[in-house]
Design an enzyme around this catalytic site. Structure first.
Site, PDB file in Angstrom:
ATOM      1  N   ARG A  16      42.526  59.089  28.462  1.00 18.30           N
ATOM      2  CA  ARG A  16      42.053  59.223  29.843  1.00 18.30           C
ATOM      3  C   ARG A  16      42.081  57.905  30.634  1.00 18.30           C
ATOM      4  O   ARG A  16      41.892  57.903  31.837  1.00 18.30           O
ATOM      5  CB  ARG A  16      40.635  59.814  29.845  1.00 18.30           C
ATOM      6  CG  ARG A  16      40.631  61.310  29.574  1.00 18.30           C
ATOM      7  CD  ARG A  16      39.231  61.830  29.362  1.00 18.30           C
ATOM      8  NE  ARG A  16      38.685  61.422  28.076  1.00 18.30           N
ATOM      9  CZ  ARG A  16      37.411  61.548  27.724  1.00 18.30           C
ATOM     10  NH1 ARG A  16      36.547  62.054  28.579  1.00 18.30           N
ATOM     11  NH2 ARG A  16      36.995  61.154  26.536  1.00 18.30           N
ATOM     12  N   GLY A 139      27.648  64.777  21.636  1.00 20.06           N
ATOM     13  CA  GLY A 139      27.024  65.504  20.541  1.00 20.06           C
ATOM     14  C   GLY A 139      25.520  65.531  20.765  1.00 20.06           C
ATOM     15  O   GLY A 139      24.947  64.574  21.273  1.00 20.06           O
ATOM     16  N   ASN A 169      23.870  61.982  20.927  1.00 15.68           N
ATOM     17  CA  ASN A 169      24.319  61.012  19.933  1.00 15.68           C
ATOM     18  C   ASN A 169      25.167  59.941  20.624  1.00 15.68           C
ATOM     19  O   ASN A 169      26.159  60.256  21.265  1.00 15.68           O
ATOM     20  CB  ASN A 169      25.153  61.762  18.881  1.00 15.68           C
ATOM     21  CG  ASN A 169      25.890  60.827  17.942  1.00 15.68           C
ATOM     22  OD1 ASN A 169      25.450  59.701  17.713  1.00 15.68           O
ATOM     23  ND2 ASN A 169      27.000  61.298  17.397  1.00 15.68           N
ATOM     24  N   ARG A 331      44.586  22.518  42.767  1.00  9.99           N
ATOM     25  CA  ARG A 331      45.355  23.089  41.657  1.00  9.99           C
ATOM     26  C   ARG A 331      45.139  22.297  40.363  1.00  9.99           C
ATOM     27  O   ARG A 331      44.536  21.228  40.380  1.00  9.99           O
ATOM     28  CB  ARG A 331      46.822  23.150  42.072  1.00  9.99           C
ATOM     29  CG  ARG A 331      47.029  24.233  43.151  1.00  9.99           C
ATOM     30  CD  ARG A 331      48.387  24.163  43.776  1.00  9.99           C
ATOM     31  NE  ARG A 331      49.428  24.205  42.762  1.00  9.99           N
ATOM     32  CZ  ARG A 331      50.679  23.775  42.968  1.00  9.99           C
ATOM     33  NH1 ARG A 331      51.027  23.275  44.130  1.00  9.99           N
ATOM     34  NH2 ARG A 331      51.569  23.857  42.001  1.00  9.99           N
ATOM     35  N   ASN A 375      41.844   7.060  53.736  1.00  2.58           N
ATOM     36  CA  ASN A 375      41.843   8.125  54.732  1.00  2.58           C
ATOM     37  C   ASN A 375      43.253   8.690  54.818  1.00  2.58           C
ATOM     38  O   ASN A 375      44.208   7.967  55.094  1.00  2.58           O
ATOM     39  CB  ASN A 375      41.419   7.566  56.095  1.00  2.58           C
ATOM     40  CG  ASN A 375      41.380   8.671  57.138  1.00  2.58           C
ATOM     41  OD1 ASN A 375      40.388   9.376  57.264  1.00  2.58           O
ATOM     42  ND2 ASN A 375      42.476   8.833  57.872  1.00  2.58           N
ATOM     43  N   TYR A 385      58.542  15.944  45.122  1.00  2.00           N
ATOM     44  CA  TYR A 385      59.582  16.703  44.432  1.00  2.00           C
ATOM     45  C   TYR A 385      60.919  16.429  45.085  1.00  2.00           C
ATOM     46  O   TYR A 385      61.085  16.573  46.295  1.00  2.00           O
ATOM     47  CB  TYR A 385      59.214  18.192  44.542  1.00  2.00           C
ATOM     48  CG  TYR A 385      60.106  19.134  43.792  1.00  2.00           C
ATOM     49  CD1 TYR A 385      60.410  18.924  42.434  1.00  2.00           C
ATOM     50  CD2 TYR A 385      60.638  20.258  44.413  1.00  2.00           C
ATOM     51  CE1 TYR A 385      61.219  19.804  41.748  1.00  2.00           C
ATOM     52  CE2 TYR A 385      61.451  21.150  43.725  1.00  2.00           C
ATOM     53  CZ  TYR A 385      61.744  20.908  42.383  1.00  2.00           C
ATOM     54  OH  TYR A 385      62.544  21.788  41.703  1.00  2.00           O
TER      55      TYR A 385
HETATM   56  C1  UD1 Z   1      31.687  60.965  19.342  1.00  3.03           C
HETATM   57  C2  UD1 Z   1      30.649  61.734  18.545  1.00  3.03           C
HETATM   58  C3  UD1 Z   1      29.670  62.394  19.506  1.00  3.03           C
HETATM   59  C4  UD1 Z   1      29.041  61.346  20.394  1.00  3.03           C
HETATM   60  C5  UD1 Z   1      30.114  60.526  21.091  1.00  3.03           C
HETATM   61  C6  UD1 Z   1      29.490  59.376  21.830  1.00  3.03           C
HETATM   62  C7  UD1 Z   1      31.844  62.550  16.562  1.00  3.03           C
HETATM   63  C8  UD1 Z   1      32.443  63.709  15.904  1.00  3.03           C
HETATM   64  N1  UD1 Z   1      31.307  62.741  17.751  1.00  3.03           N
HETATM   65  O1  UD1 Z   1      32.425  61.918  20.073  1.00  3.03           O
HETATM   66  O2  UD1 Z   1      28.681  63.079  18.777  1.00  3.03           O
HETATM   67  O3  UD1 Z   1      28.177  61.945  21.328  1.00  3.03           O
HETATM   68  O4  UD1 Z   1      31.048  59.987  20.148  1.00  3.03           O
HETATM   69  O5  UD1 Z   1      30.449  58.719  22.636  1.00  3.03           O
HETATM   70  O6  UD1 Z   1      31.842  61.481  15.995  1.00  3.03           O
HETATM   71  N2  UD1 Z   1      37.931  57.007  16.643  1.00  3.03           N
HETATM   72  C9  UD1 Z   1      38.691  56.495  15.644  1.00  3.03           C
HETATM   73  N3  UD1 Z   1      39.431  57.335  14.881  1.00  3.03           N
HETATM   74  C10 UD1 Z   1      39.443  58.668  15.075  1.00  3.03           C
HETATM   75  C11 UD1 Z   1      38.648  59.199  16.115  1.00  3.03           C
HETATM   76  C12 UD1 Z   1      37.897  58.342  16.881  1.00  3.03           C
HETATM   77  O7  UD1 Z   1      38.715  55.283  15.427  1.00  3.03           O
HETATM   78  O8  UD1 Z   1      40.142  59.358  14.336  1.00  3.03           O
HETATM   79  C13 UD1 Z   1      37.133  56.104  17.463  1.00  3.03           C
HETATM   80  C14 UD1 Z   1      37.576  56.113  18.916  1.00  3.03           C
HETATM   81  O9  UD1 Z   1      38.554  55.113  19.165  1.00  3.03           O
HETATM   82  C15 UD1 Z   1      36.274  55.821  19.641  1.00  3.03           C
HETATM   83  C16 UD1 Z   1      35.201  56.391  18.707  1.00  3.03           C
HETATM   84  O10 UD1 Z   1      35.806  56.527  17.452  1.00  3.03           O
HETATM   85  O11 UD1 Z   1      36.046  54.431  19.779  1.00  3.03           O
HETATM   86  C17 UD1 Z   1      34.645  57.721  19.206  1.00  3.03           C
HETATM   87  O12 UD1 Z   1      35.687  58.662  19.210  1.00  3.03           O
HETATM   88  P1  UD1 Z   1      35.791  59.783  20.316  1.00  3.03           P
HETATM   89  O13 UD1 Z   1      36.994  60.602  20.053  1.00  3.03           O
HETATM   90  O14 UD1 Z   1      35.663  59.183  21.648  1.00  3.03           O
HETATM   91  O15 UD1 Z   1      34.513  60.649  19.959  1.00  3.03           O
HETATM   92  P2  UD1 Z   1      33.770  61.617  20.910  1.00  3.03           P
HETATM   93  O16 UD1 Z   1      34.523  62.879  20.991  1.00  3.03           O
HETATM   94  O17 UD1 Z   1      33.448  60.936  22.174  1.00  3.03           O
END
Ligand code: UD1
Ligand code: CA
Length: 457
Positions: A16, A139, A169, A331, A375, A385
């Site tokens: 996004r 969540g 969460n 600069r 001055n 240059y």
């Molecule tokens: C997650 C939580 C959700 C919470 C929310 C808060 C889960 C299943 N859900 O959802 O409960 O409210 O965060 O923002 O955990 N990432 C990885 N590898 C992956 C998937 C994600 O590294 O395979 C990382 C993403 O880069 C990100 C973070 O984990 O930094 C959260 O992932 P995202 O897909 O945004 O989770 P949400 O759906 O927002």
């Protein structure tokens, strides 16, 4: 407080954001989002920080360098999966804090309290939660009638009753290592998104006999950045914090909403910052200065009592009581000594300006040393240059350079010399001499009348 490990999930692409770069590298007040998270974790006492990389792994690595360790998640199969691929880098005992790379506003003080709460409660998992008026997308924390945490249900898997819960969460947790490793074996992908949810660990740990609790943090701190609109909101919140800290330290900021100061900038007491000013990088500004409106200062050192109006300064040093602007540019690699006065529409590049020198208007000085109390007349310039190379000009102390003078470099003007207006100087001028290098004026009496008679005018 004992040390703990921190795992930062940052493998996602962040679709996004609509960007070629990984989401966590987008900057909030000069620093990539993930760097803010790493710093907060370390300030809170994290011993080792492991960052889980996936999309744009190399780019993230070069931004964070070797200040952290890395795990690699080839396919992003969910937050639970991200932890599974990092398992070997995590300790078998003690506690592990899990954070996400897209929550730059989380503060070290909050993480410290969160960790202390986890220890005090002797939890197996503590979830960092928050209460949102509009909890959509997050969540939800499901509790029993006695208030004990039972499970976390993802928005996409929630029924109407669960969607009505406002406690959400944050995606940040502290796990007891042993319980984390045990629970990972049981996490599966039977859910609406077909992902391995880390949130399922809550129910699993309870089933295994562990204790789960939640610690609530302010909304602002757990705000995740998914779009450029949220990026701008995070930037605004961070900017407010930086400006507030400076104001509490004795700096007057007339309009904090329109003042952009980086996190590493230091500003002394009783300095006033006017609106539209941006101060970046490792800049320090002394006491009793007035900066702005509309000035831009990058990686520079500015002393006490300086007045800078509508001007730009890059990688330079200004000593004390200097007046600059309006509309001046300093600069890189310039040094301006005490009490110098640099006025409108002037540009100084890689030059030293001596104490008490005056460069009031329409002047260019490049690759030059200008002595004390010199001055520089209006429109005087250093011709540094030759089309191929830059050359140096040296101007001694107490030199008077008249208006519209060209100093063709390399050239030396010795102390106390006087350069007549309109001169183009190519040779060294001795101490105390007048240099005049322009044609004498000739007046042709009656010329206009004659020309007119001949029909030439
Ligand atoms: C997650 C939580 C959700 C919470 C929310 C808060 C889960 C299943 N859900 O959802 O409960 O409210 O965060 O923002 O955990 N990432 C990885 N590898 C992956 C998937 C994600 O590294 O395979 C990382 C993403 O880069 C990100 C973070 O984990 O930094 C959260 O992932 P995202 O897909 O945004 O989770 P949400 O759906 O927002
Ligand atoms: Ca998210």
């Amino acid at each position: 407080m004992d040390n703990f490990y921190t795992l930062i999930l940052a493998a996602g692409l962040g679709k996004r954001m609509k960007s070629k770069h990984p989401k966590v590298l987008h900057k909030v007040c000069e620093r990539p989002m993930v760097e803010w998270v790493v710093r907060s974790a370390k300030e809170a006492g994290a011993k080792d920080v492991v960052v889980v990389l996936g999309h744009g792994a190399e780019e993230v690595k070069s931004a964070l360098g070797d200040s952290v360790k890395y795990a690699y998640q080839e396919k992003q199969l969910g937050t639970g999966h991200a932890v599974m691929v990092s398992k070997d880098l995590l300790p078998d005992t003690g506690n592990i804090m899990i954070l996400t790379g897209d929550t730059p506003l989380i503060m070290s003080e909050t993480l410290k309290k969160f960790y202390n709460f986890h220890l005090k409660e002797q939890n197996s998992i503590t979830v960092l939660s928050s209460f949102f008026d509009v909890p959509d997308g997050y969540g939800r924390i499901v509790r029993d009638v006695n208030g004990n945490v039972l499970k976390i249900v993802e928005d996409k898997d929630a029924d109407d009753a669960i969607k009505g819960i406002h406690e959400i969460n944050s995606g940040m947790y502290i796990f007891n290592s042993d319980y984390l490793k045990k629970s990972l074996q049981y996490i599966n992908n039977n859910n609406a998104q077909g992902e391995y949810y880390l949130t399922d660990a809550v129910e699993i740990v309870i089933r295994l006999g562990g204790k789960v609790g939640a610690y609530s943090a302010p909304n602002e701190e757990i705000m995740g950045v998914n779009t450029r609109v949220q990026l701008q909101e995070a930037e605004k919140a961070m900017r407010r914090r930086i400006n507030k800290r400076l104001m509490l330290d004795g700096v007057t900021i007339i309009d904090p909403d329109n003042t952009y100061i980086g996190p590493d900038v230091v500003i002394g007491m009783d300095t006033i910052i006017y609106p539209g000013t941006r101060i970046e990088g490792k800049t320090s500004i002394g006491e009793d200065c007035e900066i702005g409106p509309n000035s831009y200062i990058i990686n520079s050192e500015i002393g006490n009592g300086c007045r800078i109006i509508f001007s730009m300064i890059t990688e330079s040093k200004l000593y004390n009581n200097i007046k600059l602007g309006p509309f001046a540019q300093i600069r890189p690699e310039s040094v301006i000594h005490n009490n110098a006065k640099l006025g409108n529409f002037i540009e100084i590049k890689k030059s030293v300006i001596g104490e008490g020198a005056k460069v009031p208007h329409l002047t260019y000085i490049g690759d030059a040393e200008v002595g004390k109390r010199v001055n520089m007349g209006c429109g005087s310039i250093v011709v540094n240059y030759d089309g191929k190379k830059k050359h140096k000009t040296i101007i001694g102390d107490d030199v008077f350079v008249g208006c519209n003078v060209n100093l063709v470099s390399p050239v030396k003007i010795n102390n106390n010399a006087f350069i007549a207006a309109g001169s183009t100087i190519t040779d060294e001028v001795p101490d105390g001499a007048l240099a005049i290098a322009r044609c004498r004026q000739t007046n042709k009496e009656g010329w206009v009348e004659e020309r007119r008679k001949k029909g030439g005018l």
